[in-house]
Design an enzyme around this catalytic site. Structure first.
Site, PDB file in Angstrom:
ATOM      1  N   LYS A 109       0.827  -1.210   0.000  1.00 44.43           N
ATOM      2  CA  LYS A 109       0.000   0.000   0.000  1.00 44.43           C
ATOM      3  C   LYS A 109       0.858   1.255   0.000  1.00 44.43           C
ATOM      4  CE  LYS A 109      -2.001   3.476   2.147  1.00 44.43           C
ATOM      5  NZ  LYS A 109      -1.484   4.398   3.154  1.00 44.43           N
ATOM      6  N   ASP A 144      -6.267   1.583   0.808  1.00 39.22           N
ATOM      7  CA  ASP A 144      -6.205   1.783   2.250  1.00 39.22           C
ATOM      8  C   ASP A 144      -7.579   1.481   2.842  1.00 39.22           C
ATOM      9  OD1 ASP A 144      -7.737   3.844   1.383  1.00 39.22           O
ATOM     10  OD2 ASP A 144      -6.899   5.299   2.757  1.00 39.22           O
TER      11      ASP A 144
END
Length: 221
Positions: free
Chosen positions: A120, A138
């Site tokens: 991420k 996220d």
DNA sequence: ATCCCGAGGG
DNA sequence: CCCTCTGGAT
């Protein structure tokens, strides 16, 4: 959502915010990596509050090493998970010096090798700094994707794979920011503000909140 | 009590 | 797969 609905979904978000940007504050690629690494399970507002002073002193990995782990902890004590984050940021800085010539690498494989940098965080850096069309999933994007039906999956990786397939041009570069800002300010975790959502008619969520909750303000005694 | 631009380790 | 790390805001 159909192809046309997905296009319309992003067209509207883009219309409301033509040039979306990160709300994390940073002055260079290194500071961006650090800021994103610090942002796990913390709000951007909270991270910015800490990095404002930190980044005034520290602009390079060398300066971070000079500050040291304990010095860094003093700066980020107000952010959650600060012990492990401090350790990771110091180790990450050392690795940038030792293995990457002090520069932030521009590939996901290299970024993920850095301590405290997962898929991420790597995707955020690739998108925000290097302008690559990555989809950093996220907590917000995971929720928005699953709620709306835009991109459903049990894991962030599954949601990312569906976004990769479904998000059309010319929206791919900024899709990440449009989705995150939508999740942060409208499609909120606790009470989604569907009553003011620009894409409510395209959304598959079954528990839409179509009216603002009654004000909790106490009546005067 | 729940959530915030997760990652690493078991 | 699960657990842990963690303070601040709401």
């Amino acid at each position: 959502m159909t192809k046309d609905e997905i296009f319309e979904f992003f067209r509207r978000l883009a219309e409301d915010n033509p040039a979306p940007e990160t709300e994390l504050e940073y002055g260079n690629a290194y500071q961006l990596v650090v800021a994103v690494a610090l942002s796990a399970q913390a709000t951007d507002v909270g991270v910015n509050k800490a990095t404002r002073k930190l980044f005034a002193e520290v602009e390079t990995p060398e300066q971070m090493i000079a500050l040291g782990e304990e010095g860094l902890k003093e700066h980020i004590k107000t952010i959650g998970l600060f012990n492990s984050k401090a350790k990771n940021v110091i180790a990450l800085s050392q690795m940038l010096i030792d293995e990457f010539g002090g520069e932030v690498p521009d590939t996901r494989d290299a970024l993920v090798k850095l301590p405290g940098v997962g898929r991420k965080t790597a995707n955020v850096v690739l998108n925000c700094w290097f302008g690559q069309e990555t989809f950093a999933v996220d907590t917000h994007i995971f929720r928005v994707g699953n709620r709306t039906g835009l991109a459903r999956g049990k894991t962030p990786e599954q949601v990312e794979a569906k976004l990769e397939k479904r998000v059309p041009q010319p929206f791919r570069l900024h899709a990440h920011h449009w989705l995150i800002l939508h999740g942060r300010y409208i499609c909120k975790a606790r009470v989604p503000e569907c009553w003011r959502c620009p894409v409510v008619d395209l959304c598959a969520f079954k528990q839409k909140v179509l009216q603002p909750p009654a004000s909790r303000a106490k009546a005067p005694k």
